[in-house]
Design a protein around this motif. Sequence first.
Motif, PDB file in Angstrom:
ATOM      1  N   ALA A  47       0.832  -1.210   0.000  1.00 24.75           N
ATOM      2  CA  ALA A  47       0.000   0.000   0.000  1.00 24.75           C
ATOM      3  C   ALA A  47       0.865   1.258   0.000  1.00 24.75           C
ATOM      4  O   ALA A  47       0.561   2.230  -0.701  1.00 24.75           O
ATOM      5  CB  ALA A  47      -0.931   0.000   1.206  1.00 24.75           C
ATOM      6  N   ALA A  48       1.956   1.239   0.747  1.00 23.14           N
ATOM      7  CA  ALA A  48       2.845   2.404   0.793  1.00 23.14           C
ATOM      8  C   ALA A  48       3.511   2.634  -0.561  1.00 23.14           C
ATOM      9  O   ALA A  48       3.606   3.776  -1.026  1.00 23.14           O
ATOM     10  CB  ALA A  48       3.898   2.211   1.875  1.00 23.14           C
TER      11      ALA A  48
ATOM     12  N   SER B 275       0.819   3.831  -3.096  1.00 21.38           N
ATOM     13  CA  SER B 275       0.453   5.228  -2.805  1.00 21.38           C
ATOM     14  C   SER B 275       1.570   6.187  -3.214  1.00 21.38           C
ATOM     15  O   SER B 275       1.298   7.267  -3.748  1.00 21.38           O
ATOM     16  CB  SER B 275       0.174   5.400  -1.309  1.00 21.38           C
TER      17      SER B 275
ATOM     18  N   ALA C 136       1.539   6.387  -7.050  1.00 22.68           N
ATOM     19  CA  ALA C 136       0.336   7.088  -7.520  1.00 22.68           C
ATOM     20  C   ALA C 136       0.379   8.576  -7.198  1.00 22.68           C
ATOM     21  O   ALA C 136      -0.265   9.381  -7.885  1.00 22.68           O
ATOM     22  CB  ALA C 136      -0.905   6.460  -6.890  1.00 22.68           C
ATOM     23  N   SER C 137       1.118   8.971  -6.201  1.00 22.99           N
ATOM     24  CA  SER C 137       1.137  10.381  -5.818  1.00 22.99           C
ATOM     25  C   SER C 137       1.813  11.266  -6.869  1.00 22.99           C
ATOM     26  O   SER C 137       1.481  12.437  -6.989  1.00 22.99           O
ATOM     27  CB  SER C 137       1.817  10.551  -4.465  1.00 22.99           C
TER      28      SER C 137
END
Length: 184
Positions: A135-136, A139, A142-143
Amino acid sequence: MNASIPVKSSMGSARCFSSKSANKSAATNNTEDKQIDGPYDYGYQRIDERFKDGKPTLLYAKAMPNDYASMRHEQILQLCAEGEAKAFREAVIRNVMAVDEVEYKDAAVTFVEISKVNRKWMTIDYIPYKIGLSAAVISGVASFPLVFHLKTVHAFNERYVTADIPEPKDLETWLEVGSWSWAW
C-alpha cells in the motif's frame, strides 16, 4: 562457580583475579603470592600458565572453541542472552539431546524438523507487513501523477477538490502543475 579473569601484575606475568574467598587458601599457602600481593590479599592467585607476558600461550589459543557445538553451556547461554541466533540453535539442539536422550547428530536432525514446522505458517504472519508495504509503494507511485500530471490533476480536481483552475500560462510545466495541485 568461581570465574577467573587474567590481569597483568607488576611483575610482568599474567595473573588470575577472582573472588577473595576462593583464593585465600591459595595465597596463604604460596609465599611468592604473599610477597607480590603484599600484606593484603585482594584475590590474586598464583601465576596462570595459560598466559605469558600478559598474552595467551599457543596451547591456550588452540584450546579456544571454533564453533558453537564445542562451547560450554555457560557460553551458549550468554550468547543467547545477547541475541545470537546460532547460539539459540545450539541451545535448542542441546535441549533436544537432553529431552529425547539422543546424540548430537540425531538432535540436529530433529532441530531441522522443528525449524521447518516453525516456519511453515510464517508467511501468514508476514501478510500484514506485506500489505502495508504494498500500500505504501502503490500510494507513493500514484502520488506523482496526482501531483504533477496535468490531465490527472484536472480529473482529480473536477471529481473531488473543485478548486479554481489557474490560467493556462500558469500550468505550462510539470512544476507549475505541482505547485497548483500542492496548494490544495
